[in-house]
Design an enzyme around this catalytic site. Structure first.
Site, short mmCIF file in Angstrom:
data_model
loop_
_atom_site.label_atom_id
_atom_site.label_comp_id
_atom_site.label_asym_id
_atom_site.label_seq_id
_atom_site.Cartn_x
_atom_site.Cartn_y
_atom_site.Cartn_z
N TRP A 115 -10.40 -8.52 2.67
CA TRP A 115 -11.15 -8.85 1.45
C TRP A 115 -11.19 -10.37 1.23
O TRP A 115 -12.08 -10.87 0.58
CB TRP A 115 -10.51 -8.19 0.24
CG TRP A 115 -10.65 -6.71 0.15
CD1 TRP A 115 -11.63 -6.02 -0.52
CD2 TRP A 115 -9.79 -5.70 0.71
NE1 TRP A 115 -11.43 -4.67 -0.39
CE2 TRP A 115 -10.32 -4.43 0.35
CE3 TRP A 115 -8.63 -5.73 1.50
CZ2 TRP A 115 -9.73 -3.23 0.74
CZ3 TRP A 115 -8.05 -4.53 1.88
CH2 TRP A 115 -8.59 -3.30 1.50
N HIS A 169 0.59 4.05 -2.88
CA HIS A 169 0.22 5.44 -2.60
C HIS A 169 1.34 6.43 -2.94
O HIS A 169 1.06 7.59 -3.24
CB HIS A 169 -0.22 5.61 -1.14
CG HIS A 169 -1.62 5.16 -0.90
ND1 HIS A 169 -2.40 5.64 0.12
CD2 HIS A 169 -2.39 4.26 -1.56
CE1 HIS A 169 -3.60 5.07 0.07
NE2 HIS A 169 -3.62 4.21 -0.93
N ARG A 223 0.83 -1.21 0.00
CA ARG A 223 0.00 0.00 0.00
C ARG A 223 0.87 1.27 0.00
O ARG A 223 0.54 2.25 -0.67
CB ARG A 223 -0.95 -0.02 1.22
CG ARG A 223 -1.90 1.14 1.26
CD ARG A 223 -3.03 0.93 2.27
NE ARG A 223 -3.74 2.18 2.50
CZ ARG A 223 -3.72 2.87 3.65
NH1 ARG A 223 -3.03 2.41 4.69
NH2 ARG A 223 -4.36 4.01 3.76
#
Ligand code: DDH
Length: 287
Positions: free
Chosen positions: A187, A48, A44
């Protein structure tokens, strides 16, 4: 061995491999975090850092590591990424020659490979920039939105519909934290392994709105332990996106190939590599 001319250290592939190996070792050692790995939060961070790119102005992207500075580090979308940056600090201290920009991307490459994902060819050459290069807030996707927003955000970086769907498969990894994004839960059932489970679950599970006080998110009807964001749902409610989700659900090999290609593209957005610079394949430790 590494070249040293007049005090200028020219790192070679073996030097990047040493950094890779140190990140991999730290991932193995610090296994009491989240679902047992810092891997997802490193991915992540790399995403980002890269996903601020704007192809029209050439601003943003992984070249600069401007998330080190408060204006960008404090953007809502970056909440919690300080955990990833702090995790990497001892590696930076040990190998001070590597830029934060290259280190963050290398850590994303390492995390994906160590979590049994595809090989991600790596190319160094990023330079850290000053605070003035911080990007404005709002360049990363907003999870509460739908297909139009996904296209607005990812077309701005230069991606197409197939690439949007392939990138979204990264949500096989990790989880949402109420303390960071406000959303909650993973998820997939295997959040520390790269798989095509994201697409399989999106297509094969029944999803309904979670009844809670938090932001609108979906939960699976069977176990109510998994989640999807409104933007994840757009991957199967939009006809064009759905066709790609179906392909990736059926064929993990195709997903791995396309995911590798699109992650390399993401990680290299806006990076002015030196002429003749080449991608290198760094060796995973877990094979
Ligand atoms: Fe994501 N992501 N992401 N994501 N993402 C979150 C976590 C993780 C969106 C929102 C969220 C990508 C695309 C999107 C990862 C990788 C990638 C969280 C939860 C939110 C919210 C943060 C938290 O609470 O800790 C949205 C919206 C999009 C979109 O619209 C497409 C992409 C393209 C990637 C990628 O890597 C290529 C990963 C990994 C995580 C798990 C982090 C963790 O700590 O675990």
């Amino acid at each position: 061995s590494s070249g040293e001319t007049a005090g200028i250290f020219t790192p070679k592939q073996e030097d990047y491999q040493k950094v890779y190996d140190d990140i991999a070792k730290l991932l193995e050692e610090k296994d009491d975090y989240d679902d047992g790995s810092y891997g997802p939060v490193l991915v992540r961070l790399a995403w980002h850092a890269s996903g601020t790119y704007d192809k029209e102005t050439g601003t943003g992207g992984s070249n600069g590591a401007t998330m080190r500075f408060a204006p960008e580090g404090d953007h809502g979308a970056n909440a919690g990424l300080v955990a990833a940056r702090d995790f990497l600090e001892p590696v930076k201290q040990k190998h001070p020659w590597i830029s934060y920009s290259d280190l963050w991307i290398l850590s994303g490459v390492c995390a994906i490979q160590e979590m049994q994902g595809p090989v991600i060819p790596y190319r160094p050459g990023r330079h850290d920039k000053d605070i003035v290069a911080c990007t404005p807030d709002g360049r990363l996707p907003d999870a509460s939105q739908g297909n139009k927003h996904l296209r607005d955000i990812f077309y701005r970086m230069g991606f197409n519909d197939q690439e949007i769907v392939a990138l979204s498969g990264a949500h096989a990894l990790g989880r949402c934290h109420t303390t960071r994004s406000g959303y909650e839960g993973p998820w997939t059932f295997s959040p520390t392994v790269v798989t095509n489970e994201y697409y399989k679950l999106l297509l094969n599970e029944k999803w309904s709105w979670k009844k809670w006080n938090g932001p609108k998110q979906l939960e699976d009807k069977t176990t109510r332990s998994l989640m999807m964001l409104p933007t994840d749902m757009a991957i199967v409610t939009d006809k064009t996106f759905k066709q790609w989700a179906e392909k990736y659900a059926k064929d993990e090999e195709l997903f791995f190939k396309d995911f590798s290609n699109v992650i390399v593209k993401l990680f290299e957005l806006g990076v002015p590599f030196a002429e003749g610079s080449e991608k290198m394949t760094l060796k995973p430790t877990n094979v």
